[in-house]
Design a protein around this motif. Structure first.
Motif, PDB file in Angstrom:
ATOM      1  N   SER A 176      11.375  19.623 -11.527  1.00 39.35           N
ATOM      2  CA  SER A 176      10.807  20.631 -10.630  1.00 39.35           C
ATOM      3  C   SER A 176      11.861  21.237  -9.713  1.00 39.35           C
ATOM      4  O   SER A 176      11.818  22.431  -9.400  1.00 39.35           O
ATOM      5  CB  SER A 176       9.682  20.014  -9.797  1.00 39.35           C
ATOM      6  N   LEU A 177      12.812  20.417  -9.275  1.00 37.60           N
ATOM      7  CA  LEU A 177      13.830  20.878  -8.328  1.00 37.60           C
ATOM      8  C   LEU A 177      14.987  21.611  -8.989  1.00 37.60           C
ATOM      9  O   LEU A 177      15.828  22.179  -8.287  1.00 37.60           O
ATOM     10  CB  LEU A 177      14.371  19.686  -7.531  1.00 37.60           C
ATOM     11  N   ARG A 178      15.042  21.610 -10.320  1.00 39.53           N
ATOM     12  CA  ARG A 178      16.181  22.249 -10.989  1.00 39.53           C
ATOM     13  C   ARG A 178      16.234  23.747 -10.710  1.00 39.53           C
ATOM     14  O   ARG A 178      17.290  24.367 -10.799  1.00 39.53           O
ATOM     15  CB  ARG A 178      16.120  22.007 -12.501  1.00 39.53           C
ATOM     16  N   TYR A 179      15.107  24.349 -10.351  1.00 42.27           N
ATOM     17  CA  TYR A 179      15.098  25.774 -10.029  1.00 42.27           C
ATOM     18  C   TYR A 179      15.818  26.067  -8.716  1.00 42.27           C
ATOM     19  O   TYR A 179      16.216  27.197  -8.471  1.00 42.27           O
ATOM     20  CB  TYR A 179      13.656  26.294  -9.940  1.00 42.27           C
ATOM     21  N   TYR A 180      15.970  25.045  -7.877  1.00 42.42           N
ATOM     22  CA  TYR A 180      16.618  25.228  -6.574  1.00 42.42           C
ATOM     23  C   TYR A 180      18.069  24.748  -6.567  1.00 42.42           C
ATOM     24  O   TYR A 180      18.780  24.987  -5.593  1.00 42.42           O
ATOM     25  CB  TYR A 180      15.832  24.476  -5.498  1.00 42.42           C
ATOM     26  N   GLY A 181      18.499  24.067  -7.609  1.00 40.89           N
ATOM     27  CA  GLY A 181      19.872  23.588  -7.680  1.00 40.89           C
ATOM     28  C   GLY A 181      19.967  22.277  -8.432  1.00 40.89           C
ATOM     29  O   GLY A 181      18.951  21.705  -8.875  1.00 40.89           O
ATOM     30  N   VAL A 201      16.550  14.679  -0.372  1.00 40.21           N
ATOM     31  CA  VAL A 201      17.194  15.120  -1.609  1.00 40.21           C
ATOM     32  C   VAL A 201      18.466  15.880  -1.263  1.00 40.21           C
ATOM     33  O   VAL A 201      18.484  16.653  -0.300  1.00 40.21           O
ATOM     34  CB  VAL A 201      16.254  16.024  -2.432  1.00 40.21           C
ATOM     35  N   ILE A 202      19.525  15.643  -2.014  1.00 40.47           N
ATOM     36  CA  ILE A 202      20.752  16.427  -1.888  1.00 40.47           C
ATOM     37  C   ILE A 202      20.852  17.345  -3.098  1.00 40.47           C
ATOM     38  O   ILE A 202      20.825  16.886  -4.240  1.00 40.47           O
ATOM     39  CB  ILE A 202      21.994  15.521  -1.795  1.00 40.47           C
ATOM     40  N   LEU A 203      20.948  18.650  -2.841  1.00 37.80           N
ATOM     41  CA  LEU A 203      20.990  19.665  -3.895  1.00 37.80           C
ATOM     42  C   LEU A 203      22.283  20.461  -3.814  1.00 37.80           C
ATOM     43  O   LEU A 203      22.752  20.784  -2.721  1.00 37.80           O
ATOM     44  CB  LEU A 203      19.806  20.632  -3.767  1.00 37.80           C
ATOM     45  N   ASP A 204      22.839  20.789  -4.975  1.00 38.24           N
ATOM     46  CA  ASP A 204      23.929  21.749  -5.058  1.00 38.24           C
ATOM     47  C   ASP A 204      23.302  23.087  -5.412  1.00 38.24           C
ATOM     48  O   ASP A 204      22.949  23.341  -6.561  1.00 38.24           O
ATOM     49  CB  ASP A 204      24.939  21.330  -6.120  1.00 38.24           C
ATOM     50  N   GLN A 221      16.755  29.611  -7.266  1.00 32.21           N
ATOM     51  CA  GLN A 221      15.816  30.230  -6.352  1.00 32.21           C
ATOM     52  C   GLN A 221      16.146  29.794  -4.922  1.00 32.21           C
ATOM     53  O   GLN A 221      16.601  28.671  -4.697  1.00 32.21           O
ATOM     54  CB  GLN A 221      14.383  29.816  -6.699  1.00 32.21           C
ATOM     55  N   PRO A 222      15.937  30.661  -3.945  1.00 32.25           N
ATOM     56  CA  PRO A 222      16.279  30.304  -2.555  1.00 32.25           C
ATOM     57  C   PRO A 222      15.372  29.203  -2.024  1.00 32.25           C
ATOM     58  O   PRO A 222      14.182  29.138  -2.366  1.00 32.25           O
ATOM     59  CB  PRO A 222      16.076  31.624  -1.801  1.00 32.25           C
ATOM     60  N   LEU A 223      15.930  28.354  -1.183  1.00 35.58           N
ATOM     61  CA  LEU A 223      15.136  27.308  -0.554  1.00 35.58           C
ATOM     62  C   LEU A 223      14.183  27.914   0.480  1.00 35.58           C
ATOM     63  O   LEU A 223      14.443  28.977   1.032  1.00 35.58           O
ATOM     64  CB  LEU A 223      16.049  26.294   0.138  1.00 35.58           C
ATOM     65  N   SER A 224      13.098  27.209   0.722  1.00 38.33           N
ATOM     66  CA  SER A 224      12.126  27.637   1.727  1.00 38.33           C
ATOM     67  C   SER A 224      11.485  26.409   2.340  1.00 38.33           C
ATOM     68  O   SER A 224      11.775  25.278   1.946  1.00 38.33           O
ATOM     69  CB  SER A 224      11.060  28.547   1.097  1.00 38.33           C
ATOM     70  N   ASN A 225      10.609  26.615   3.303  1.00 38.04           N
ATOM     71  CA  ASN A 225       9.924  25.496   3.949  1.00 38.04           C
ATOM     72  C   ASN A 225       8.850  24.882   3.061  1.00 38.04           C
ATOM     73  O   ASN A 225       8.367  23.784   3.335  1.00 38.04           O
ATOM     74  CB  ASN A 225       9.289  25.945   5.262  1.00 38.04           C
ATOM     75  N   SER A 226       8.448  25.592   2.017  1.00 39.71           N
ATOM     76  CA  SER A 226       7.470  25.088   1.059  1.00 39.71           C
ATOM     77  C   SER A 226       8.060  25.226  -0.340  1.00 39.71           C
ATOM     78  O   SER A 226       8.112  26.332  -0.888  1.00 39.71           O
ATOM     79  CB  SER A 226       6.154  25.864   1.156  1.00 39.71           C
ATOM     80  N   LEU A 227       8.540  24.124  -0.901  1.00 39.26           N
ATOM     81  CA  LEU A 227       9.167  24.141  -2.217  1.00 39.26           C
ATOM     82  C   LEU A 227       8.118  23.926  -3.302  1.00 39.26           C
ATOM     83  O   LEU A 227       7.339  22.971  -3.232  1.00 39.26           O
ATOM     84  CB  LEU A 227      10.239  23.058  -2.312  1.00 39.26           C
ATOM     85  N   TYR A 228       8.122  24.811  -4.278  1.00 37.42           N
ATOM     86  CA  TYR A 228       7.157  24.705  -5.374  1.00 37.42           C
ATOM     87  C   TYR A 228       7.636  23.667  -6.384  1.00 37.42           C
ATOM     88  O   TYR A 228       8.769  23.731  -6.866  1.00 37.42           O
ATOM     89  CB  TYR A 228       6.998  26.060  -6.068  1.00 37.42           C
TER      90      TYR A 228
END
Length: 296
Positions: A176-181, A201-204, A221-228
């Motif tokens: 799920s987090l691969r879209y953010y890094g 979580v630590i993301l690149d 995709q840009p990070l936000s306060n509500s991560l999909y």
């Protein structure tokens, strides 16, 4: 479901932006002393320590590192003088063009000595990274420098607003987090041994992701306060350095309480004005008016 096949990211972003950012209420000090949150590392990328060191070095010197250079980090007490480390590196890896002691530009309280090395031959650079140098039965491998534009490790704290399946939890979260890094670390926090949805979580965020076809790299995709989170089709409340402010009134990110459109609709029972409540009303009472509580 697949986000790319069924839901566009513009739809996802609009849904997330309209959601309230829900976070746990602070726990009293008495409860904290008995049930302090404990962290448990679920995933640790083998290159995380090297990546952190490279970014730390770039932040110390406040500029990009030398292209093609290698970073070494040693305990500060290992050598009497830093030139002993220089001799060791050159003797075991090859001829050096020059050294830059990164630690000299930082705080003296740090317990490590960090140095940037530029080798004459590319083979020496490879050897420093793959084999490293040994000293007193200790092995130290070098880390390749990266351009300053790639210094994009972000520490994100998350609150899962659902109970995930334990067996597939980590795999589903990483997908799920691969879209953010690229995920470099996942930690869960437990209270009394029980997981309550708190994560770090630590993301690149410079690393792209592969699209549904499997042959094209897409920008993150840009990070936000509500991560999909695609695997569960839900949103997780997130906080990180540089995140948008969250309104204390409506709990929606992107504005402060004084600029809240929902609060602007509220009518004060004290002065009949809008944009505030009676508790925060600044209108002074007239001499002939009497407060209800005083009357009672």
């Amino acid at each position: 479901m697949s986000t790319q096949d069924h839901v566009s990211w513009s739809t996802v972003a609009s849904r997330g932006a309209s959601k309230k950012v829900l976070r746990p209420l602070p726990v009293s000090a008495e409860t904290d002393s008995q049930f302090k949150l404990k962290s448990n590392t679920l995933f640790h990328h083998p290159e995380l320590d090297y990546q952190i060191m490279v970014r730390q070095a770039a932040s110390i010197v406040k500029q990009a590192l030398t292209p093609g250079s290698v970073l070494f980090s040693f305990p500060a007490s290992l050598f009497k003088h830093r030139t002993e480390a220089y001799e060791l590196i050159e003797a075991q890896c090859g001829a050096v063009q020059g050294f830059r002691p990164i630690s000299n530009y930082g705080t003296r309280s740090a317990g490590e000595f960090m140095v940037e090395v530029k080798f004459v031959m590319p083979t020496s650079t490879t050897k420093a990274i793959t084999h490293g140098v040994s000293y007193k039965n200790l092995l130290f491998k070098g880390s390749p420098s990266v351009p300053s534009g790639n210094n994009t490790l972000v520490h994100v704290k998350m609150t899962l607003l659902r109970i995930p399946d334990k067996d597939t939890f980590l795999a589903d979260l990483k997908r799920s987090l691969r879209y953010y890094g690229e995920v470099y670390q996942v930690k869960e926090y437990t209270c009394g041994g029980y997981f309550e949805g708190e994560l770090s979580v630590i993301l690149d965020i410079s690393a792209g992701y592969i699209d549904a076809s499997g042959d094209k790299t897409m920008p993150v995709q840009p990070l936000s306060n509500s991560l999909y989170l695609e695997q569960w089709d839900c949103f997780a409340a997130a906080s990180y350095k540089g995140a948008a402010p969250v309104c204390h009134w409506c709990k929606v990110a992107g504005h402060m309480r004084k600029d809240c459109p929902e609060l602007a609709k509220r009518v004060c029972f004290k002065c009949n004005g809008r944009g505030h409540t009676a508790k925060f009303c600044k209108t002074k009472k007239t001499s002939d008016s009497i407060d209800l509580h005083e009357y009672l």
